[in-house]
Design an enzyme around this catalytic site. Structure first.
Site, PDB file in Angstrom:
ATOM      1  N   SER A  17       0.816  -1.228   0.000  1.00 26.70           N
ATOM      2  CA  SER A  17       0.000   0.000   0.000  1.00 26.70           C
ATOM      3  C   SER A  17       0.847   1.274   0.000  1.00 26.70           C
ATOM      4  CB  SER A  17      -0.922   0.006   1.220  1.00 26.70           C
ATOM      5  OG  SER A  17      -1.603   1.252   1.272  1.00 26.70           O
ATOM      6  N   LYS A  68     -13.735  -3.684   2.394  1.00 28.69           N
ATOM      7  CA  LYS A  68     -14.605  -2.512   2.192  1.00 28.69           C
ATOM      8  C   LYS A  68     -16.067  -2.777   2.557  1.00 28.69           C
ATOM      9  CE  LYS A  68     -11.703  -0.384  -1.326  1.00 28.69           C
ATOM     10  NZ  LYS A  68     -11.594   0.169  -2.671  1.00 28.69           N
ATOM     11  N   ASN A  89     -14.383   2.852   2.129  1.00 33.22           N
ATOM     12  CA  ASN A  89     -12.911   2.818   2.150  1.00 33.22           C
ATOM     13  C   ASN A  89     -12.333   3.780   3.190  1.00 33.22           C
ATOM     14  OD1 ASN A  89     -13.306   5.300   0.945  1.00 33.22           O
ATOM     15  ND2 ASN A  89     -11.693   5.037  -0.565  1.00 33.22           N
ATOM     16  N   ASP A 105     -13.697   6.520  -3.326  1.00 29.38           N
ATOM     17  CA  ASP A 105     -13.132   5.996  -4.582  1.00 29.38           C
ATOM     18  C   ASP A 105     -13.738   6.685  -5.812  1.00 29.38           C
ATOM     19  OD1 ASP A 105     -11.358   4.194  -3.463  1.00 29.38           O
ATOM     20  OD2 ASP A 105     -12.783   2.533  -3.477  1.00 29.38           O
ATOM     21  N   ALA A 131     -18.177  -5.643 -12.615  1.00 25.81           N
ATOM     22  CA  ALA A 131     -19.372  -5.357 -11.805  1.00 25.81           C
ATOM     23  C   ALA A 131     -19.106  -5.690 -10.344  1.00 25.81           C
ATOM     24  CB  ALA A 131     -20.564  -6.156 -12.344  1.00 25.81           C
ATOM     25  N   ALA A 134     -15.536  -1.954  -6.984  1.00 30.93           N
ATOM     26  CA  ALA A 134     -15.097  -0.669  -7.540  1.00 30.93           C
ATOM     27  C   ALA A 134     -16.204  -0.064  -8.406  1.00 30.93           C
ATOM     28  CB  ALA A 134     -13.815  -0.848  -8.344  1.00 30.93           C
ATOM     29  N   TYR A 220      -3.388   0.037 -11.450  1.00 35.59           N
ATOM     30  CA  TYR A 220      -2.164   0.735 -11.830  1.00 35.59           C
ATOM     31  C   TYR A 220      -0.990  -0.160 -11.474  1.00 35.59           C
ATOM     32  CZ  TYR A 220      -2.399   1.548  -6.859  1.00 35.59           C
ATOM     33  OH  TYR A 220      -2.512   1.345  -5.510  1.00 35.59           O
TER      34      TYR A 220
HETATM   35  P1  NDP Z   1     -13.856  -7.163  -7.350  1.00 38.55           P
HETATM   36  O1  NDP Z   1     -13.120  -8.415  -6.992  1.00 38.55           O
HETATM   37  O2  NDP Z   1     -14.971  -6.692  -6.502  1.00 38.55           O
HETATM   38  O3  NDP Z   1     -14.455  -7.317  -8.844  1.00 38.55           O
HETATM   39  C1  NDP Z   1     -13.660  -7.827  -9.854  1.00 38.55           C
HETATM   40  C2  NDP Z   1     -14.378  -7.708 -11.208  1.00 38.55           C
HETATM   41  O4  NDP Z   1     -13.414  -8.025 -12.216  1.00 38.55           O
HETATM   42  C3  NDP Z   1     -15.565  -8.651 -11.389  1.00 38.55           C
HETATM   43  O5  NDP Z   1     -16.561  -7.983 -12.118  1.00 38.55           O
HETATM   44  C4  NDP Z   1     -14.939  -9.793 -12.226  1.00 38.55           C
HETATM   45  O6  NDP Z   1     -15.877 -10.426 -13.072  1.00 38.55           O
HETATM   46  C5  NDP Z   1     -13.960  -9.028 -13.071  1.00 38.55           C
HETATM   47  N1  NDP Z   1     -12.830  -9.826 -13.590  1.00 38.55           N
HETATM   48  C6  NDP Z   1     -11.819 -10.371 -12.886  1.00 38.55           C
HETATM   49  N2  NDP Z   1     -10.939 -10.964 -13.707  1.00 38.55           N
HETATM   50  C7  NDP Z   1     -11.407 -10.782 -14.971  1.00 38.55           C
HETATM   51  C8  NDP Z   1     -10.934 -11.168 -16.261  1.00 38.55           C
HETATM   52  N3  NDP Z   1      -9.792 -11.846 -16.420  1.00 38.55           N
HETATM   53  N4  NDP Z   1     -11.655 -10.799 -17.341  1.00 38.55           N
HETATM   54  C9  NDP Z   1     -12.820 -10.089 -17.197  1.00 38.55           C
HETATM   55  N5  NDP Z   1     -13.311  -9.704 -15.996  1.00 38.55           N
HETATM   56  C10 NDP Z   1     -12.610 -10.054 -14.900  1.00 38.55           C
HETATM   57  O7  NDP Z   1     -12.700  -6.048  -7.493  1.00 38.55           O
HETATM   58  P2  NDP Z   1     -12.847  -4.484  -7.225  1.00 38.55           P
HETATM   59  O8  NDP Z   1     -14.088  -4.025  -7.894  1.00 38.55           O
HETATM   60  O9  NDP Z   1     -12.667  -4.198  -5.786  1.00 38.55           O
HETATM   61  O10 NDP Z   1     -11.542  -3.882  -7.967  1.00 38.55           O
HETATM   62  C11 NDP Z   1     -11.478  -3.800  -9.384  1.00 38.55           C
HETATM   63  C12 NDP Z   1     -10.223  -3.057  -9.801  1.00 38.55           C
HETATM   64  O11 NDP Z   1     -10.271  -1.691  -9.399  1.00 38.55           O
HETATM   65  C13 NDP Z   1      -8.920  -3.622  -9.208  1.00 38.55           C
HETATM   66  O12 NDP Z   1      -7.966  -3.658 -10.242  1.00 38.55           O
HETATM   67  C14 NDP Z   1      -8.544  -2.593  -8.164  1.00 38.55           C
HETATM   68  O13 NDP Z   1      -7.147  -2.544  -7.971  1.00 38.55           O
HETATM   69  C15 NDP Z   1      -9.048  -1.309  -8.829  1.00 38.55           C
HETATM   70  N6  NDP Z   1      -9.270  -0.218  -7.866  1.00 38.55           N
HETATM   71  C16 NDP Z   1      -8.466   0.886  -7.950  1.00 38.55           C
HETATM   72  C17 NDP Z   1      -8.627   1.943  -7.069  1.00 38.55           C
HETATM   73  C18 NDP Z   1      -7.721   3.128  -7.192  1.00 38.55           C
HETATM   74  O14 NDP Z   1      -7.699   3.951  -6.267  1.00 38.55           O
HETATM   75  N7  NDP Z   1      -7.003   3.292  -8.286  1.00 38.55           N
HETATM   76  C19 NDP Z   1      -9.648   1.919  -6.024  1.00 38.55           C
HETATM   77  C20 NDP Z   1     -10.489   0.727  -6.040  1.00 38.55           C
HETATM   78  C21 NDP Z   1     -10.270  -0.298  -6.923  1.00 38.55           C
HETATM   79  P3  NDP Z   1     -16.850 -11.623 -12.540  1.00 38.55           P
HETATM   80  O15 NDP Z   1     -17.953 -10.918 -11.786  1.00 38.55           O
HETATM   81  O16 NDP Z   1     -17.307 -12.285 -13.763  1.00 38.55           O
HETATM   82  O17 NDP Z   1     -15.993 -12.483 -11.651  1.00 38.55           O
END
Ligand code: NDP
Length: 276
Positions: A17, A68, A89, A105, A131, A134, A220
């Site tokens: 982090s 979260k 968060n 966020d 979905a 985030a 990132y």
């Molecule tokens: P979640 O685990 O809640 O959701 C993950 C999502 O990604 C699901 O919709 C999942 O689909 C999909 N997914 C995972 N792998 C694949 C793949 N190979 N191909 C297609 N879809 C995929 O994660 P979060 O929502 O918490 O986080 C999502 C991203 O946002 C992360 O990369 C995180 O680092 C980033 N983030 C960045 C922040 C920032 O400050 N820059 C703040 C918060 C998040 P399915 O439902 O089908 O499994």
């Protein structure tokens, strides 16, 4: 002896982090006296550890993956955006002794897009990939900028459909599978999947990015993510990652805690330079 106000980030894992560095920079820049640490907290220890933190002079916490939703349940009060997101968060100890939960966020993303990158959202066609948590946090802040429509595409279509049902009152919102995106066109594509974390790319059809379209990966890293590279290969006017969002969501948390808005541009430049 007076001790500095205590803040921290909890997550699992949390060693990577950047939050301690960000908040110490903000404190220095604004002349605030505080300490900010990090602690690895598995989900099953979250409630107990968080209670103890606030009992022992803790003033505020950031919570990251996978905490979260637990933080959302933990809070005594929620901001409106946290209530919508069903994810928190940022926790803040109020004077009353109650704990306020916020989600910064979405506003962090919108600030990075509009203020730092100069992207206009009003009247634009937006596509959000993913979905998960985030996506929940960014839908309402994005709609506040009045895009003409938002489409959510997800591997598991039912999850995108459920979000559309839940957020339908906010604006023109539709769900899609990846293959169903073929033939459509978007002005801004946001990657809110966690695919980048395993160096993967969601299965995007060709030609869905409009001319002068923008790509933004919420993830990132030190190297461009696969989606940032996809944006470049598809002639995006800008193809950005979520480093600026990270700093801006932290700035919003700092503002909630301390009532002072810290400067962000210099820190984003520093982080950017370090990975160049
Ligand atoms: P979640 O685990 O809640 O959701 C993950 C999502 O990604 C699901 O919709 C999942 O689909 C999909 N997914 C995972 N792998 C694949 C793949 N190979 N191909 C297609 N879809 C995929 O994660 P979060 O929502 O918490 O986080 C999502 C991203 O946002 C992360 O990369 C995180 O680092 C980033 N983030 C960045 C922040 C920032 O400050 N820059 C703040 C918060 C998040 P399915 O439902 O089908 O499994």
């Amino acid at each position: 002896m007076t001790t500095a106000d205590q803040y921290a980030v909890f997550g699992h894992p949390v060693s990577h982090s950047k939050s301690p560095r960000i908040h110490r920079f903000f404190a220095e820049q604004t002349g605030q006296i505080l300490e900010y640490g990090k602690q690895d907290v598995p989900a099953e220890q979250f409630v107990e550890t968080t209670r103890l933190f606030f009992q022992q002079s803790g003033k505020g916490l950031n919570c990251t993956v996978p905490l979260k939703e637990l933080a959302w349940q933990f809070a005594d009060q929620l901001t409106e955006r946290a209530r919508f997101a069903k994810a928190v968060n940022t926790l803040k100890l109020l004077d009353s002794g109650q704990i306020l939960g916020d989600n910064t966020d979405g506003v962090g993303l919108v600030t990075d897009l509009t203020h730092n990158a100069g992207v206009t959202l009003t009247g634009k066609r937006l596509l959000i990939l993913g979905a998960g948590g985030a996506t929940r946090g960014i839908i309402a802040p994005l709609f506040q900028k009045q895009p003409v429509q938002i489409t959510i595409a997800n591997r598991t279509l039912a999850k995108a459909e459920a979000l559309v049902e839940e957020f339908a009152e906010l604006g023109q919102l539709t769900s899609s599978s990846y293959p169903q995106l073929a033939g459509l066109e978007f002005d801004l594509i946001l990657n809110a999947t966690s695919a980048s974390l395993s160096a993967e790319l969601p299965p995007l059809p060709d030609n869905i990015l409009a001319e002068q379209g923008i790509c933004y990966d919420l993830a990132y890293g030190n190297l461009p993510t696969p989606f940032v590279n996809w944006g470049k290969a598809n002639h995006a006017a800008k193809s950005l990652d979520g480093l600026g969002m990270l700093v801006e969501q932290a700035a919003e948390a700092f503002y909630l805690w301390r009532g002072i808005r810290p400067p962000t541009a210099e820190l984003i430049r520093q982080f950017d330079k370090e990975r160049a």
